[in-house]
Design a protein around this motif. Structure first.
Motif, PDB file in Angstrom:
ATOM      1  N   LEU A 169      19.961  -4.235  17.218  1.00 29.38           N
ATOM      2  CA  LEU A 169      19.188  -5.398  17.638  1.00 29.38           C
ATOM      3  C   LEU A 169      18.925  -6.359  16.488  1.00 29.38           C
ATOM      4  CD1 LEU A 169      16.615  -3.843  20.128  1.00 29.38           C
ATOM      5  CD2 LEU A 169      18.482  -5.414  20.643  1.00 29.38           C
ATOM      6  N   ALA A 170      18.731  -5.850  15.275  1.00 24.77           N
ATOM      7  CA  ALA A 170      18.498  -6.729  14.122  1.00 24.77           C
ATOM      8  C   ALA A 170      19.798  -7.422  13.734  1.00 24.77           C
ATOM      9  CB  ALA A 170      17.966  -5.918  12.944  1.00 24.77           C
ATOM     10  N   ALA A 171      19.698  -8.688  13.346  1.00 21.58           N
ATOM     11  CA  ALA A 171      20.883  -9.440  12.947  1.00 21.58           C
ATOM     12  C   ALA A 171      21.416  -8.929  11.618  1.00 21.58           C
ATOM     13  CB  ALA A 171      20.554 -10.925  12.837  1.00 21.58           C
ATOM     14  N   ASP A 172      22.724  -8.905  11.482  1.00 20.41           N
ATOM     15  CA  ASP A 172      23.357  -8.576  10.222  1.00 20.41           C
ATOM     16  C   ASP A 172      23.518  -9.858   9.396  1.00 20.41           C
ATOM     17  OD1 ASP A 172      24.859  -6.337   8.727  1.00 20.41           O
ATOM     18  OD2 ASP A 172      26.268  -8.006   8.672  1.00 20.41           O
ATOM     19  N   ASP A 173      23.736  -9.700   8.097  1.00 23.88           N
ATOM     20  CA  ASP A 173      23.873 -10.886   7.249  1.00 23.88           C
ATOM     21  C   ASP A 173      25.287 -11.438   7.236  1.00 23.88           C
ATOM     22  OD1 ASP A 173      24.924  -8.749   5.841  1.00 23.88           O
ATOM     23  OD2 ASP A 173      24.284  -9.498   3.888  1.00 23.88           O
ATOM     24  N   ARG A 174      26.271 -10.729   7.807  1.00 27.00           N
ATOM     25  CA  ARG A 174      27.648 -11.229   7.807  1.00 27.00           C
ATOM     26  C   ARG A 174      28.350 -11.073   9.148  1.00 27.00           C
ATOM     27  NH1 ARG A 174      30.320  -8.159   3.007  1.00 27.00           N
ATOM     28  NH2 ARG A 174      32.150  -8.525   4.313  1.00 27.00           N
ATOM     29  N   LEU A 175      28.129  -9.968   9.836  1.00 27.25           N
ATOM     30  CA  LEU A 175      28.848  -9.687  11.075  1.00 27.25           C
ATOM     31  C   LEU A 175      28.069 -10.158  12.298  1.00 27.25           C
ATOM     32  CD1 LEU A 175      30.159  -6.033  10.584  1.00 27.25           C
ATOM     33  CD2 LEU A 175      31.562  -8.077  10.794  1.00 27.25           C
ATOM     34  N   VAL A 176      28.785 -10.787  13.225  1.00 27.47           N
ATOM     35  CA  VAL A 176      28.210 -11.026  14.543  1.00 27.47           C
ATOM     36  C   VAL A 176      28.366  -9.730  15.329  1.00 27.47           C
ATOM     37  CG1 VAL A 176      28.354 -12.343  16.674  1.00 27.47           C
ATOM     38  CG2 VAL A 176      28.748 -13.481  14.478  1.00 27.47           C
ATOM     39  N   LEU A 177      27.256  -9.153  15.754  1.00 24.53           N
ATOM     40  CA  LEU A 177      27.250  -7.853  16.426  1.00 24.53           C
ATOM     41  C   LEU A 177      27.185  -8.076  17.936  1.00 24.53           C
ATOM     42  CD1 LEU A 177      24.680  -6.067  14.085  1.00 24.53           C
ATOM     43  CD2 LEU A 177      27.172  -6.173  13.864  1.00 24.53           C
ATOM     44  N   ILE A 178      28.248  -7.703  18.629  1.00 22.20           N
ATOM     45  CA  ILE A 178      28.353  -7.926  20.067  1.00 22.20           C
ATOM     46  C   ILE A 178      28.025  -6.622  20.794  1.00 22.20           C
ATOM     47  CG2 ILE A 178      29.891  -8.574  21.964  1.00 22.20           C
ATOM     48  CD1 ILE A 178      31.494 -10.213  19.942  1.00 22.20           C
ATOM     49  N   PRO A 179      26.992  -6.608  21.622  1.00 17.57           N
ATOM     50  CA  PRO A 179      26.707  -5.382  22.369  1.00 17.57           C
ATOM     51  C   PRO A 179      27.780  -5.132  23.413  1.00 17.57           C
ATOM     52  CG  PRO A 179      25.311  -7.171  23.132  1.00 17.57           C
ATOM     53  CD  PRO A 179      26.060  -7.703  21.946  1.00 17.57           C
ATOM     54  N   GLY A 180      27.971  -3.871  23.754  1.00 17.46           N
ATOM     55  CA  GLY A 180      28.975  -3.545  24.753  1.00 17.46           C
ATOM     56  C   GLY A 180      28.842  -2.115  25.232  1.00 17.46           C
ATOM     57  N   VAL A 181      29.675  -1.773  26.191  1.00 15.42           N
ATOM     58  CA  VAL A 181      29.761  -0.412  26.692  1.00 15.42           C
ATOM     59  C   VAL A 181      31.154  -0.254  27.289  1.00 15.42           C
ATOM     60  CG1 VAL A 181      28.775  -1.073  28.928  1.00 15.42           C
ATOM     61  CG2 VAL A 181      28.738   1.325  28.224  1.00 15.42           C
ATOM     62  N   GLU A 182      31.739   0.914  27.135  1.00  8.88           N
ATOM     63  CA  GLU A 182      33.009   1.187  27.798  1.00  8.88           C
ATOM     64  C   GLU A 182      32.731   2.015  29.052  1.00  8.88           C
ATOM     65  OE1 GLU A 182      37.607   2.502  26.971  1.00  8.88           O
ATOM     66  OE2 GLU A 182      36.085   3.253  25.596  1.00  8.88           O
ATOM     67  N   LEU A 183      32.903   1.365  30.189  1.00  3.07           N
ATOM     68  CA  LEU A 183      32.829   2.095  31.446  1.00  3.07           C
ATOM     69  C   LEU A 183      33.976   3.104  31.434  1.00  3.07           C
ATOM     70  CD1 LEU A 183      32.537   0.575  35.026  1.00  3.07           C
ATOM     71  CD2 LEU A 183      34.114   2.427  34.497  1.00  3.07           C
ATOM     72  N   THR A 184      33.642   4.376  31.460  1.00  6.27           N
ATOM     73  CA  THR A 184      34.632   5.441  31.314  1.00  6.27           C
ATOM     74  C   THR A 184      34.544   6.364  32.519  1.00  6.27           C
ATOM     75  OG1 THR A 184      34.330   5.314  28.909  1.00  6.27           O
ATOM     76  CG2 THR A 184      35.479   7.250  29.778  1.00  6.27           C
ATOM     77  N   SER A 185      35.489   6.213  33.433  1.00  8.69           N
ATOM     78  CA  SER A 185      35.530   7.068  34.615  1.00  8.69           C
ATOM     79  C   SER A 185      36.838   7.850  34.599  1.00  8.69           C
ATOM     80  CB  SER A 185      35.427   6.244  35.899  1.00  8.69           C
ATOM     81  OG  SER A 185      36.682   5.712  36.266  1.00  8.69           O
ATOM     82  N   TYR A 186      36.968   8.769  35.522  1.00  4.97           N
ATOM     83  CA  TYR A 186      38.193   9.569  35.599  1.00  4.97           C
ATOM     84  C   TYR A 186      39.371   8.761  36.122  1.00  4.97           C
ATOM     85  CZ  TYR A 186      34.889  13.415  35.040  1.00  4.97           C
ATOM     86  OH  TYR A 186      33.896  14.248  34.588  1.00  4.97           O
ATOM     87  N   LYS A 187      39.114   7.491  36.526  1.00  2.00           N
ATOM     88  CA  LYS A 187      40.171   6.646  37.067  1.00  2.00           C
ATOM     89  C   LYS A 187      40.484   5.432  36.198  1.00  2.00           C
ATOM     90  CE  LYS A 187      41.020   8.811  40.995  1.00  2.00           C
ATOM     91  NZ  LYS A 187      42.380   9.302  41.359  1.00  2.00           N
ATOM     92  N   GLY A 188      39.828   5.346  35.028  1.00  4.56           N
ATOM     93  CA  GLY A 188      40.129   4.224  34.156  1.00  4.56           C
ATOM     94  C   GLY A 188      38.935   3.786  33.339  1.00  4.56           C
ATOM     95  N   HIS A 189      39.225   2.974  32.314  1.00  3.19           N
ATOM     96  CA  HIS A 189      38.194   2.516  31.387  1.00  3.19           C
ATOM     97  C   HIS A 189      38.165   0.985  31.365  1.00  3.19           C
ATOM     98  CE1 HIS A 189      38.706   6.430  28.778  1.00  3.19           C
ATOM     99  NE2 HIS A 189      38.568   6.684  30.073  1.00  3.19           N
ATOM    100  N   ALA A 190      36.972   0.429  31.164  1.00  9.33           N
ATOM    101  CA  ALA A 190      36.811  -1.021  31.051  1.00  9.33           C
ATOM    102  C   ALA A 190      35.657  -1.320  30.110  1.00  9.33           C
ATOM    103  CB  ALA A 190      36.549  -1.652  32.414  1.00  9.33           C
ATOM    104  N   ASN A 191      35.836  -2.301  29.245  1.00  6.06           N
ATOM    105  CA  ASN A 191      34.765  -2.735  28.356  1.00  6.06           C
ATOM    106  C   ASN A 191      33.952  -3.839  29.016  1.00  6.06           C
ATOM    107  OD1 ASN A 191      35.040  -1.050  26.188  1.00  6.06           O
ATOM    108  ND2 ASN A 191      36.234  -2.467  24.937  1.00  6.06           N
ATOM    109  N   LEU A 192      32.631  -3.742  28.882  1.00  7.44           N
ATOM    110  CA  LEU A 192      31.697  -4.756  29.338  1.00  7.44           C
ATOM    111  C   LEU A 192      30.989  -5.276  28.093  1.00  7.44           C
ATOM    112  CD1 LEU A 192      30.127  -2.682  32.287  1.00  7.44           C
ATOM    113  CD2 LEU A 192      32.317  -3.888  32.226  1.00  7.44           C
ATOM    114  N   LEU A 193      31.260  -6.514  27.722  1.00  3.93           N
ATOM    115  CA  LEU A 193      30.849  -7.040  26.423  1.00  3.93           C
ATOM    116  C   LEU A 193      29.833  -8.158  26.556  1.00  3.93           C
ATOM    117  CD1 LEU A 193      34.404  -7.303  24.783  1.00  3.93           C
ATOM    118  CD2 LEU A 193      32.786  -5.402  24.634  1.00  3.93           C
ATOM    119  N   GLY A 194      28.843  -8.139  25.656  1.00  2.00           N
ATOM    120  CA  GLY A 194      27.928  -9.258  25.523  1.00  2.00           C
ATOM    121  C   GLY A 194      26.543  -9.032  26.083  1.00  2.00           C
ATOM    122  N   ARG A 195      26.315  -7.922  26.784  1.00  2.00           N
ATOM    123  CA  ARG A 195      25.000  -7.614  27.328  1.00  2.00           C
ATOM    124  C   ARG A 195      24.509  -6.298  26.754  1.00  2.00           C
ATOM    125  NH1 ARG A 195      22.765 -11.849  28.999  1.00  2.00           N
ATOM    126  NH2 ARG A 195      21.359 -10.608  30.290  1.00  2.00           N
TER     127      ARG A 195
END
Length: 431
Positions: A169-195
């Motif tokens: 949650l705290a800002a870094d001094d160089r990197l833009v930190l993008i929140p995300g999660v990889e939806l990981t199911s037995y039928k496939g994976h998908a990244n959800l980025l930015g929230r």
């Protein structure tokens, strides 16, 4: 208008102002993404101390005391002790602290650089894991690794978890930190980025359930990418008639699953679909071939911020390269760049500019919906200009390198297309 402006302010502090907080105003106008402050003052008695901080039109956004001679605030990055966030127009103030002032007073000189939003290429990694799922990296260790590689942004995408996002949650001094999660199911994976928390249930085993989960993520503001869709161990088996913003065509080291993904993606482009191709290292732990920034996702963003980076991905302003400082290819047709649509001017031919950096000996190939248009071996960096027909749906480029130690050719760079007017409008990425 130049994208950076430097101004110098001076403030004489009298002895009578000791133990007060003088303010020095300055104006901020327009779309600003970063304010940098440096200051200095004479210390004739060796005991003079003038502290410093910064105030926006609404509030104090940081305070260094006397610990720093410089600091900055940005949209999503900031010096420790300062708050990253929106930079509103209005009257800002350098906040001074007259802690110890000599009898004769002292003059403080402040140099401010105001950086406005401006398009440029930023490089990052949109797929990585750590101890919040099945990886070995602590968040701080992953950040350090990505900084060492010269990345500008990273996305934390642990499997089915959002706790890693709370740790950043705290800002870094160089990197833009993008929140995300990889939806990981037995039928496939998908990244959800930015929230911070875009996934409430990962148990999607049918196309309808997948479509529902991905649509909810998009409605919350998340960018959705379908990950390594042709991986032999965990392919995407939920169909491509679901909401998504991008396809991860390059996952980790270059290998057959990526070749299949690029081939599928190209076939979709030929039919007139406009699908954004992205990459991600899928790094879990230190490994000789799987590492942060390999591949690197370059985005041409208007600002160094989460929102601007994800907007650039959605717009297709994306180039993938083998590593942060490896071969990079940029394309232009007139004013149109990668991800843009070239306006129809009625001409039957136009000039395609291919700019190649960081490469020597690589083979560059330019593709359209009609197939391979150009191919040459790069002997020098620079710009290469060709006359090309305008009756194409798109132009895109790839670069390949032969590795003698592996006795095989690998992809070193891949661009998203420049689209030619007359192709289908960009729409939801569905069949």
């Amino acid at each position: 208008m130049p994208h950076a402006e430097t101004i110098v302010l001076r403030r004489f502090i009298d002895k009578t102002e000791e133990k007060t907080y003088p303010e020095v105003p300055f104006a901020v106008e327009g779309d600003v993404e970063r304010i940098e402050v440096r200051y200095a003052y004479e210390r004739p008695d060796g005991r003079t101390v003038i502290d410093i901080g910064l105030r926006s039109p609404e509030r104090i956004v940081g305070w260094s005391g006397g610990a720093r001679a410089s600091f900055f605030v940005g949209l999503d990055t900031a010096t420790p002790g300062y708050l990253a966030g929106p930079i509103p127009s209005g009257q800002w103030r350098v906040l001074l602290g007259a802690y110890r002032v000599p009898d004769d007073g002292c003059e403080v000189e402040m140099e401010l650089t105001i950086v406005r939003e401006h398009p440029r290429w930023l490089k990052g990694d949109l797929h990585m894991h750590g101890v919040h799922s099945d990886g070995a990296y602590e968040v701080a260790d992953a950040i350090r690794s990505c900084k060492d590689k010269g990345l500008d942004f990273v996305a934390f995408t642990d499997h089915n978890n959002a706790s890693q996002n709370r740790a950043t949650l705290a800002a870094d001094d160089r990197l833009v930190l993008i929140p995300g999660v990889e939806l990981t199911s037995y039928k496939g994976h998908a990244n959800l980025l930015g929230r911070l928390d875009a996934l409430d249930d990962f148990r999607v085993l049918t196309p309808d359930r997948a479509a529902e989960a991905l649509r909810r993520a998009q409605e919350s503001g998340a960018l959705v990418s379908l990950n390594h869709p042709f991986c032999p161990d965990c392919p995407w088996e939920l169909g491509f008639v679901v909401p998504y913003d991008a396809i991860e065509v390059w996952n980790g080291p270059w290998r057959p699953l990526n070749e299949t993904a690029v081939r599928w993606w190209h076939e979709q482009l030929v039919t007139g679909r406009r699908i954004v191709a992205i990459g991600g290292s899928d790094t879990h732990a230190p490994h000789p071939l799987v590492a942060h920034g390999m591949p690197t996702t370059h985005v041409r963003a208007e600002a160094a911020s989460k929102a601007a980076i994800l907007d650039a991905v959605r717009a297709g302003r994306v180039v993938l390269s083998f590593a942060p400082d490896e071969t990079f290819v940029d394309l232009a047709i007139g004013e149109a760049g990668i991800g843009d649509t070239r306006s129809d001017d009625g001409q039957t031919e136009t000039a395609l500019s291919v700019t190649v950096t960081g490469a020597a000996g690589d083979t560059v190939r330019v593709w359209s919906d009609r197939g391979l248009e150009r191919e040459w071996t790069v002997e020098r960096e620079g710009e290469f200009v060709f006359r090309v027909p305008t009756d194409r749906l798109f132009y895109r480029a790839e670069a390949y390198r032969y590795l003698p130690e592996w006795e095989r050719e690998i992809l070193s760079c891949l661009t998203n297309p420049i689209y030619m007017q007359g192709g289908n409008d960009r729409g939801e990425s569905t069949d």
